[in-house]
Enzyme design. Structure first.
Site, PDB file in Angstrom:
ATOM      1  CB  THR A  48      -5.756   5.516   1.621  1.00 13.86           C
ATOM      2  OG1 THR A  48      -4.627   5.819   2.461  1.00 13.86           O
ATOM      3  CG2 THR A  48      -5.851   6.550   0.505  1.00 13.86           C
ATOM      4  N   GLY A  85      13.722  -8.342  -3.200  1.00 16.05           N
ATOM      5  CA  GLY A  85      14.664  -8.845  -4.203  1.00 16.05           C
ATOM      6  C   GLY A  85      15.672  -7.780  -4.603  1.00 16.05           C
ATOM      7  CE1 TYR A 126       6.539   6.458  -1.577  1.00 12.09           C
ATOM      8  CE2 TYR A 126       8.765   5.667  -1.117  1.00 12.09           C
ATOM      9  CZ  TYR A 126       7.754   6.606  -0.938  1.00 12.09           C
ATOM     10  OH  TYR A 126       7.974   7.695  -0.119  1.00 12.09           O
ATOM     11  N   PRO A 140       9.902 -10.253  10.910  1.00 12.43           N
ATOM     12  CG  PRO A 140       8.432  -9.743   9.154  1.00 12.43           C
ATOM     13  CD  PRO A 140       8.588  -9.622  10.631  1.00 12.43           C
ATOM     14  CG  HIS A 195      15.971  -4.492   0.286  1.00 12.34           C
ATOM     15  ND1 HIS A 195      15.969  -5.456   1.254  1.00 12.34           N
ATOM     16  CD2 HIS A 195      15.852  -3.307   0.949  1.00 12.34           C
ATOM     17  CE1 HIS A 195      15.861  -4.886   2.444  1.00 12.34           C
ATOM     18  NE2 HIS A 195      15.795  -3.581   2.269  1.00 12.34           N
ATOM     19  CB  ALA A 229       9.599   4.779 -10.198  1.00 12.78           C
ATOM     20  CE  LYS A 246       6.948  11.058  -2.471  1.00 14.66           C
ATOM     21  NZ  LYS A 246       5.823  11.861  -1.939  1.00 14.66           N
ATOM     22  CB  THR A 251      11.206   9.981  -0.440  1.00 13.38           C
ATOM     23  OG1 THR A 251      12.031   8.952   0.123  1.00 13.38           O
ATOM     24  CG2 THR A 251      10.831   9.563  -1.859  1.00 13.38           C
ATOM     25  CG  ASP A 252      16.229   8.904   1.591  1.00  9.71           C
ATOM     26  OD1 ASP A 252      15.151   8.304   1.379  1.00  9.71           O
ATOM     27  OD2 ASP A 252      17.048   8.525   2.457  1.00  9.71           O
ATOM     28  CD  GLU A 253      12.510   4.540  -0.419  1.00  5.79           C
ATOM     29  OE1 GLU A 253      12.025   3.990  -1.428  1.00  5.79           O
ATOM     30  OE2 GLU A 253      12.295   4.159   0.731  1.00  5.79           O
ATOM     31  CG  ASP A 273      -5.649  11.841   4.577  1.00  7.81           C
ATOM     32  OD1 ASP A 273      -4.470  11.979   4.960  1.00  7.81           O
ATOM     33  OD2 ASP A 273      -6.112  10.735   4.194  1.00  7.81           O
TER      34      ASP A 273
HETATM   35  P1  NAD Z   1       1.374   7.718   5.242  1.00  9.41           P
HETATM   36  O1  NAD Z   1       1.127   6.583   4.326  1.00  9.41           O
HETATM   37  O2  NAD Z   1       1.394   7.500   6.718  1.00  9.41           O
HETATM   38  O3  NAD Z   1       0.295   8.873   4.980  1.00  9.41           O
HETATM   39  C1  NAD Z   1      -0.144   9.222   3.702  1.00  9.41           C
HETATM   40  C2  NAD Z   1      -1.482   9.944   3.858  1.00  9.41           C
HETATM   41  O4  NAD Z   1      -1.905  10.363   2.543  1.00  9.41           O
HETATM   42  C3  NAD Z   1      -2.588   9.056   4.412  1.00  9.41           C
HETATM   43  O5  NAD Z   1      -3.293   9.752   5.416  1.00  9.41           O
HETATM   44  C4  NAD Z   1      -3.499   8.773   3.213  1.00  9.41           C
HETATM   45  O6  NAD Z   1      -4.856   8.593   3.554  1.00  9.41           O
HETATM   46  C5  NAD Z   1      -3.288  10.048   2.411  1.00  9.41           C
HETATM   47  N1  NAD Z   1      -3.555   9.855   0.975  1.00  9.41           N
HETATM   48  C6  NAD Z   1      -3.164   8.817   0.178  1.00  9.41           C
HETATM   49  N2  NAD Z   1      -3.599   9.004  -1.075  1.00  9.41           N
HETATM   50  C7  NAD Z   1      -4.273  10.191  -1.068  1.00  9.41           C
HETATM   51  C8  NAD Z   1      -4.921  10.935  -2.077  1.00  9.41           C
HETATM   52  N3  NAD Z   1      -5.005  10.484  -3.329  1.00  9.41           N
HETATM   53  N4  NAD Z   1      -5.473  12.125  -1.745  1.00  9.41           N
HETATM   54  C9  NAD Z   1      -5.415  12.590  -0.467  1.00  9.41           C
HETATM   55  N5  NAD Z   1      -4.819  11.908   0.531  1.00  9.41           N
HETATM   56  C10 NAD Z   1      -4.240  10.732   0.221  1.00  9.41           C
HETATM   57  O7  NAD Z   1       2.728   8.361   4.741  1.00  9.41           O
HETATM   58  P2  NAD Z   1       3.867   9.139   5.534  1.00  9.41           P
HETATM   59  O8  NAD Z   1       4.886   8.179   5.991  1.00  9.41           O
HETATM   60  O9  NAD Z   1       3.233  10.070   6.486  1.00  9.41           O
HETATM   61  O10 NAD Z   1       4.522   9.952   4.320  1.00  9.41           O
HETATM   62  C11 NAD Z   1       4.033  11.252   3.993  1.00  9.41           C
HETATM   63  C12 NAD Z   1       4.834  11.801   2.836  1.00  9.41           C
HETATM   64  O11 NAD Z   1       6.210  11.875   3.180  1.00  9.41           O
HETATM   65  C13 NAD Z   1       4.775  10.924   1.572  1.00  9.41           C
HETATM   66  O12 NAD Z   1       4.713  11.779   0.459  1.00  9.41           O
HETATM   67  C14 NAD Z   1       6.083  10.157   1.581  1.00  9.41           C
HETATM   68  O13 NAD Z   1       6.489   9.852   0.286  1.00  9.41           O
HETATM   69  C15 NAD Z   1       7.003  11.177   2.228  1.00  9.41           C
HETATM   70  N6  NAD Z   1       8.141  10.620   2.988  1.00  9.41           N
HETATM   71  C16 NAD Z   1       7.936   9.661   3.929  1.00  9.41           C
HETATM   72  C17 NAD Z   1       9.022   9.217   4.685  1.00  9.41           C
HETATM   73  C18 NAD Z   1       8.848   8.157   5.756  1.00  9.41           C
HETATM   74  O14 NAD Z   1       9.842   7.667   6.286  1.00  9.41           O
HETATM   75  N7  NAD Z   1       7.655   7.774   6.138  1.00  9.41           N
HETATM   76  C19 NAD Z   1      10.292   9.737   4.459  1.00  9.41           C
HETATM   77  C20 NAD Z   1      10.466  10.704   3.458  1.00  9.41           C
HETATM   78  C21 NAD Z   1       9.359  11.156   2.747  1.00  9.41           C
HETATM   79  O1  DAU Z   2      13.857   6.706   2.897  1.00 11.57           O
HETATM   80  C1  DAU Z   2      12.583   7.292   2.959  1.00 11.57           C
HETATM   81  C2  DAU Z   2      11.523   6.233   2.797  1.00 11.57           C
HETATM   82  O2  DAU Z   2      11.544   5.454   3.993  1.00 11.57           O
HETATM   83  C3  DAU Z   2      10.134   6.816   2.570  1.00 11.57           C
HETATM   84  O3  DAU Z   2      10.127   7.471   1.325  1.00 11.57           O
HETATM   85  C4  DAU Z   2       9.066   5.719   2.586  1.00 11.57           C
HETATM   86  O4  DAU Z   2       7.779   6.292   2.493  1.00 11.57           O
HETATM   87  C5  DAU Z   2       9.176   4.949   3.872  1.00 11.57           C
HETATM   88  O5  DAU Z   2       8.267   3.873   3.852  1.00 11.57           O
HETATM   89  C6  DAU Z   2      10.596   4.421   4.070  1.00 11.57           C
HETATM   90  O6  DAU Z   2      10.902   3.427   3.061  1.00 11.57           O
HETATM   91  P1  DAU Z   2      11.659   2.038   3.425  1.00 11.57           P
HETATM   92  O7  DAU Z   2      11.272   1.044   2.421  1.00 11.57           O
HETATM   93  O8  DAU Z   2      13.094   2.273   3.699  1.00 11.57           O
HETATM   94  O9  DAU Z   2      10.946   1.757   4.869  1.00 11.57           O
HETATM   95  P2  DAU Z   2      10.429   0.403   5.557  1.00 11.57           P
HETATM   96  O10 DAU Z   2      10.091   0.774   6.962  1.00 11.57           O
HETATM   97  O11 DAU Z   2       9.404  -0.275   4.762  1.00 11.57           O
HETATM   98  O12 DAU Z   2      11.741  -0.503   5.570  1.00 11.57           O
HETATM   99  C7  DAU Z   2      12.928  -0.072   6.203  1.00 11.57           C
HETATM  100  C8  DAU Z   2      13.966  -1.162   6.040  1.00 11.57           C
HETATM  101  O13 DAU Z   2      13.599  -2.291   6.830  1.00 11.57           O
HETATM  102  C9  DAU Z   2      14.123  -1.669   4.622  1.00 11.57           C
HETATM  103  O14 DAU Z   2      15.499  -1.957   4.371  1.00 11.57           O
HETATM  104  C10 DAU Z   2      13.318  -2.975   4.599  1.00 11.57           C
HETATM  105  C11 DAU Z   2      13.459  -3.482   6.035  1.00 11.57           C
HETATM  106  N1  DAU Z   2      12.291  -4.230   6.544  1.00 11.57           N
HETATM  107  C12 DAU Z   2      11.072  -3.614   6.481  1.00 11.57           C
HETATM  108  C13 DAU Z   2       9.947  -4.271   6.940  1.00 11.57           C
HETATM  109  C14 DAU Z   2       8.593  -3.616   6.879  1.00 11.57           C
HETATM  110  C15 DAU Z   2      12.451  -5.486   7.096  1.00 11.57           C
HETATM  111  O15 DAU Z   2      13.569  -6.013   7.180  1.00 11.57           O
HETATM  112  N2  DAU Z   2      11.324  -6.151   7.531  1.00 11.57           N
HETATM  113  C16 DAU Z   2      10.080  -5.605   7.461  1.00 11.57           C
HETATM  114  O16 DAU Z   2       9.101  -6.271   7.866  1.00 11.57           O
END
Ligand code: NAD
Ligand code: DAU
Length: 350
Positions: free
Chosen positions: A40, A282, A157, A212, A285, A159, A161, A133-135, A37
């Site tokens: 970051t 915007g 983000y 928010p 979303h 794009a 992925k 990711t599903d995104e 890791d």
């Molecule tokens: P996170 O941001 O909590 O963790 C990411 C980790 O990667 C951090 O520990 C960071 O230090 C490390 N990192 C960043 N850049 C790096 C690099 N260049 N080299 C080595 N390490 C690096 O993210 P998360 O929510 O745990 O997501 C993990 C993975 O799952 C991501 O690939 C994300 O796209 C995917 N994902 C997340 C979600 C979600 O809801 N959080 C859902 C679907 C997929």
């Molecule tokens: O769907 C999988 C994705 O889910 C992952 O790939 C991403 O890594 C993860 O961050 C997450 O993306 P989202 O953008 O959906 O998650 P976030 O928690 O940032 O936002 C969830 C929803 O809530 C989104 O519709 C925006 C809204 N939101 C988010 C924040 C942070 C708010 O309304 N207010 C906020 O302050």
């Protein structure tokens, strides 16, 4: 699984990566876990401390600091640790940060994936599971995303992925690199960095700060408890067909306003703490995500957690582990991000 393996978990100091390390150490007692890791803003040593300090897991867990795009580091670890599997979680993962600073997303989420794929090929690593990711599918008004839905990402983000997983596909087709891909929806659970909806709102509500809510709050996300995501990834790693992508989901669609009301109730906070703001994302979303996970279910996986219970236990975790997230919210990086992204919307409620 009976035979012993060594798994390289990239992004192991982050939210899902660290939970996956825990999952492997618990469910595969004969496996070793090597975490890489870059630490970051989103990666923390304290997130892995339980595994490093527990005498039962410490001998099977090792951490290396470094970037996945650093080929010397990646190749060195694969050779020194005799890596069998790579599970790639390392990424810049937050949509809102990708709006402020898209460049760093390309470095890690695209170029970093290439570096890993190249190393897998050179060293004959048995399999790489890439966490997407599903995104990457963009947004869907009706119906559900299947693995053959078009890839139509809408934010920097998502794009990045999509770019990473297209590299995975191309290496599979061009070089026969042994890969599988997973695509999951929104995760929640312990150790999630407090910038994402649930931990951001919970940490603010604990302190009676306003939360928010973007736009109408009617955007729908398909929620998955992090340990269900981890069991799905592990199932794909071991039983997925090489070259295939698998959706991971537990049929749990909720609008953001509904999640917000549940959090207020669990923490016994008043509705007046919701601040509906304009939409900082915007037109980017995405309105709705919805995942069809039947392909993964057809090879024997199913989710195990109930949403309401998992949400309650997650809120309880944030109440019980305040030093973990307060150390993060006290950092200048965190405060600068919150001020620059939310300042104009929250004003005196920042
Ligand atoms: P996170 O941001 O909590 O963790 C990411 C980790 O990667 C951090 O520990 C960071 O230090 C490390 N990192 C960043 N850049 C790096 C690099 N260049 N080299 C080595 N390490 C690096 O993210 P998360 O929510 O745990 O997501 C993990 C993975 O799952 C991501 O690939 C994300 O796209 C995917 N994902 C997340 C979600 C979600 O809801 N959080 C859902 C679907 C997929
Ligand atoms: O769907 C999988 C994705 O889910 C992952 O790939 C991403 O890594 C993860 O961050 C997450 O993306 P989202 O953008 O959906 O998650 P976030 O928690 O940032 O936002 C969830 C929803 O809530 C989104 O519709 C925006 C809204 N939101 C988010 C924040 C942070 C708010 O309304 N207010 C906020 O302050």
């Amino acid at each position: 699984m009976s035979s012993s393996k060594t798994v390289l978990v990239t992004g192991g100091a982050g939210f899902i990566g660290s939970n996956y390390c825990r999952y492997v150490l618990k469910n595969h007692p004969d496996y070793r876990v090597v975490a890489l890791d870059a630490l970051t803003y989103a990666g923390n040593l304290s997130t892995m401390a339980d595994m490093q300090n527990n005498p039962e897991t410490a001998p099977r867990f090792k951490f290396y600091p470094g970037k996945i795009q650093d080929e010397t580091v990646v190749n060195g670890i694969i050779k020194a640790e005799k890596i069998d599997f790579i599970v790639n979680f390392a990424a810049e993962s937050h949509n809102d940060r990708s709006i402020l600073d898209p460049g760093s997303f390309i470095q890690t989420d695209v170029y970093g994936v290439f570096t890993l794929l190249d190393a897998v090929r050179r060293h004959g690593v048995e399999r790489m599971c890439h966490i997407s990711t599903d995104e990457v599918y963009g947004t869907i008004d009706d119906g559900q995303f299947t693995e053959s839905s078009p890839i139509e990402p809408n934010t920097p983000y998502s794009a990045s992925k999509a770019g990473g997983e297209l590299q995975v596909r191309a290496h599979r087709i061009t070089y026969g690199t042994p890969t599988v891909i997973t695509r999951c929806g929104n995760n929640f659970g312990p150790f999630q960095y407090p910038e994402k909806l649930i931990p951001f709102f919970v940490s603010r509500l604990i302190d009676y700060k306003k939360v928010p809510l973007y736009g109408s709050g009617q955007q729908v996300r398909d929620w998955v408890y992090v340990m269900d995501h981890c069991s799905g990834i592990d199932h794909v790693l071991h039983y997925g067909v090489t070259g295939e992508a698998y959706n991971i989901g537990s049929d749990c669609e909720k609008p953001n306003i509904d999640i917000t009301h549940r959090l207020l109730k669990l923490l016994d906070r008043p509705e007046s703490l919701i601040k509906q703001i304009g939409d900082p994302r915007g037109g980017a979303h995405d309105k709705r995500y919805s995942i069809d996970a039947s392909k993964l279910k057809s090879i024997g996986w199913k989710p195990a957690y109930n949403f309401e219970e998992a949400l309650e236990s997650t809120v309880r975790w944030y109440l019980d582990n305040q030093s973990w997230w307060r150390d993060i919210t006290a950092t200048s990086d965190y405060q600068q991000f919150v001020a620059s992204f939310y300042g104009k919307y929250l004003g005196e409620d920042l």
